[in-house]
Design an enzyme around this catalytic site. Structure first.
Site, mmCIF file in Angstrom:
data_model
loop_
_atom_site.group_PDB
_atom_site.id
_atom_site.type_symbol
_atom_site.label_atom_id
_atom_site.label_comp_id
_atom_site.label_asym_id
_atom_site.label_seq_id
_atom_site.Cartn_x
_atom_site.Cartn_y
_atom_site.Cartn_z
ATOM 1 N N LYS A 92 0.808 -1.224 0.000
ATOM 2 C CA LYS A 92 0.000 0.000 0.000
ATOM 3 C C LYS A 92 0.837 1.269 0.000
ATOM 4 O O LYS A 92 0.621 2.168 -0.797
ATOM 5 C CB LYS A 92 -0.781 0.047 1.315
ATOM 6 C CG LYS A 92 -2.224 -0.163 1.227
ATOM 7 C CD LYS A 92 -2.882 0.008 2.603
ATOM 8 C CE LYS A 92 -2.136 -0.619 3.718
ATOM 9 N NZ LYS A 92 -1.849 0.050 4.885
ATOM 10 N N ARG A 113 -9.340 2.009 9.025
ATOM 11 C CA ARG A 113 -8.911 0.667 9.417
ATOM 12 C C ARG A 113 -9.963 -0.057 10.235
ATOM 13 O O ARG A 113 -9.752 -1.200 10.607
ATOM 14 C CB ARG A 113 -7.662 0.800 10.282
ATOM 15 C CG ARG A 113 -6.372 0.344 9.633
ATOM 16 C CD ARG A 113 -5.292 0.514 10.685
ATOM 17 N NE ARG A 113 -4.081 -0.180 10.376
ATOM 18 C CZ ARG A 113 -3.103 0.322 9.636
ATOM 19 N NH1 ARG A 113 -3.222 1.509 9.089
ATOM 20 N NH2 ARG A 113 -2.012 -0.373 9.439
ATOM 21 N N ARG A 133 11.551 -6.085 4.875
ATOM 22 C CA ARG A 133 11.427 -4.669 5.258
ATOM 23 C C ARG A 133 12.035 -4.448 6.639
ATOM 24 O O ARG A 133 12.640 -3.411 6.894
ATOM 25 C CB ARG A 133 9.951 -4.267 5.248
ATOM 26 C CG ARG A 133 9.749 -2.802 5.545
ATOM 27 C CD ARG A 133 8.357 -2.342 5.210
ATOM 28 N NE ARG A 133 7.415 -2.638 6.259
ATOM 29 C CZ ARG A 133 6.100 -2.414 6.178
ATOM 30 N NH1 ARG A 133 5.574 -1.932 5.073
ATOM 31 N NH2 ARG A 133 5.311 -2.693 7.180
ATOM 32 N N ARG A 149 11.911 -0.877 11.160
ATOM 33 C CA ARG A 149 10.719 -0.368 11.851
ATOM 34 C C ARG A 149 10.422 -1.223 13.073
ATOM 35 O O ARG A 149 10.440 -2.432 12.995
ATOM 36 C CB ARG A 149 9.532 -0.429 10.888
ATOM 37 C CG ARG A 149 9.013 0.902 10.503
ATOM 38 C CD ARG A 149 7.952 0.771 9.459
ATOM 39 N NE ARG A 149 6.705 0.228 9.988
ATOM 40 C CZ ARG A 149 5.589 0.176 9.288
ATOM 41 N NH1 ARG A 149 5.567 0.624 8.047
ATOM 42 N NH2 ARG A 149 4.492 -0.322 9.804
ATOM 43 N N ARG A 167 -0.517 -7.767 13.928
ATOM 44 C CA ARG A 167 -1.057 -6.806 12.952
ATOM 45 C C ARG A 167 -1.941 -7.517 11.917
ATOM 46 O O ARG A 167 -2.956 -6.987 11.488
ATOM 47 C CB ARG A 167 0.086 -6.058 12.266
ATOM 48 C CG ARG A 167 0.620 -4.922 13.148
ATOM 49 C CD ARG A 167 2.016 -4.503 12.766
ATOM 50 N NE ARG A 167 2.124 -4.006 11.412
ATOM 51 C CZ ARG A 167 3.238 -4.033 10.696
ATOM 52 N NH1 ARG A 167 4.343 -4.529 11.215
ATOM 53 N NH2 ARG A 167 3.257 -3.566 9.488
HETATM 54 P P1 ADP Z 1 1.069 -1.069 7.657
HETATM 55 O O1 ADP Z 1 0.882 -0.408 6.332
HETATM 56 O O2 ADP Z 1 2.294 -1.879 7.731
HETATM 57 O O3 ADP Z 1 -0.166 -1.745 8.139
HETATM 58 P P2 ADP Z 1 0.957 1.575 8.836
HETATM 59 O O4 ADP Z 1 2.215 2.301 8.574
HETATM 60 O O5 ADP Z 1 -0.243 1.933 8.038
HETATM 61 O O6 ADP Z 1 1.289 0.034 8.755
HETATM 62 O O7 ADP Z 1 0.545 1.715 10.390
HETATM 63 C C1 ADP Z 1 1.461 1.365 11.426
HETATM 64 C C2 ADP Z 1 0.736 1.326 12.774
HETATM 65 O O8 ADP Z 1 0.154 2.619 13.061
HETATM 66 C C3 ADP Z 1 -0.458 0.359 12.843
HETATM 67 O O9 ADP Z 1 -0.067 -0.964 13.128
HETATM 68 C C4 ADP Z 1 -1.296 1.000 13.963
HETATM 69 O O10 ADP Z 1 -0.750 0.710 15.232
HETATM 70 C C5 ADP Z 1 -1.117 2.479 13.710
HETATM 71 N N1 ADP Z 1 -2.176 3.005 12.807
HETATM 72 C C6 ADP Z 1 -1.988 3.496 11.543
HETATM 73 N N2 ADP Z 1 -3.144 3.872 11.001
HETATM 74 C C7 ADP Z 1 -4.097 3.630 11.939
HETATM 75 C C8 ADP Z 1 -5.506 3.769 11.968
HETATM 76 N N3 ADP Z 1 -6.186 4.245 10.914
HETATM 77 N N4 ADP Z 1 -6.167 3.400 13.093
HETATM 78 C C9 ADP Z 1 -5.518 2.927 14.150
HETATM 79 N N5 ADP Z 1 -4.190 2.749 14.196
HETATM 80 C C10 ADP Z 1 -3.481 3.078 13.100
#
Ligand code: ADP
Length: 191
Positions: free
Chosen positions: A13, A88, A127, A133, A144
């Site tokens: 994404k 989400r 990654r 990260r 996750r």
């Molecule tokens: P990935 O694309 O690997 O799923 P992101 O960079 O989008 O990860 O998000 C990393 C972390 O930030 C998530 O695991 C969550 O803890 C938090 N996070 C990001 N976006 C949201 C959201 N919309 N609602 C709740 N938590 C979020």
């Protein structure tokens, strides 16, 4: 164009959002990036969400609503946006609709990048080595993925029921995936 990108952690994404931004000149709104930035800067928000993100849990919906409402209220989103990592949960999808309705700019298309779990685990391990990260460990990743299946997968159904969802195969090179997305968006790929 107002685009929501959906997909499991490691589905590509973020990568596709970055490529689309270059291509379409739209602002990239990544809630993951916004949160990691707040954590890095040690802001009040950053301190509040650090532990949650490190465990791979979701930040509470109300905290996310404030963050997203503020970001979507800025002038640069008037011509469209690429939203990555939000919504989400179903509640976030409803909040997003309400925010965008107030602004008179509803979501136009939701794109789900589809990649199977085995491949995702391989990608995230890579990654973890490349970017370091703190939430890219095997244990946190498992959490996750579980959170994604439980809370985020229904968001795709939410957009599907409104006729806004398109699914794109996330396998192959990043350029191949980009071409698929551009063709969904009916943007010429010859330039
Ligand atoms: P990935 O694309 O690997 O799923 P992101 O960079 O989008 O990860 O998000 C990393 C972390 O930030 C998530 O695991 C969550 O803890 C938090 N996070 C990001 N976006 C949201 C959201 N919309 N609602 C709740 N938590 C979020």
């Amino acid at each position: 164009m107002r685009i929501v990108l959906l997909g499991a952690p490691g589905s590509g994404k973020g990568t596709q959002a970055t490529l689309l931004v270059e291509r379409l000149g739209l602002p990239h709104i990544s809630t993951g990036v916004l949160l990691r930035d707040a954590i890095k800067r040690g802001t009040k928000l950053g301190l509040a969400v650090r532990e949650i993100t490190e465990k791979g849990e979701l930040v509470p919906d109300d905290v996310m609503s404030d963050l997203v409402r503020e970001r979507l209220g800025r002038d640069d989103v008037a011509g469209g946006f690429i939203l990555d990592g939000y919504p989400r949960t179903l509640e976030q999808a409803e909040v997003l609709d309400a925010i965008l309705e107030d602004l008179g700019r509803p979501v136009e298309v939701a794109i789900l990048i589809d990649v199977d779990t085995d491949q995702i685990i391989k990608r995230i391990e890579l990654r973890a080595q490349e970017e370091g990260r703190s939430d890219d460990t095997v244990e946190v990743l498992r959490n996750r993925m579980r959170v994604y299946q439980e809370k985020t997968a229904p968001v795709a159904d939410y957009y599907a029921s409104r006729g806004l969802l398109t699914q794109v195969m996330g396998t192959g090179s990043r350029e191949e995936v980009l071409e698929r997305i551009l063709s969904v968006l009916q943007v010429g790929t010859a330039s």
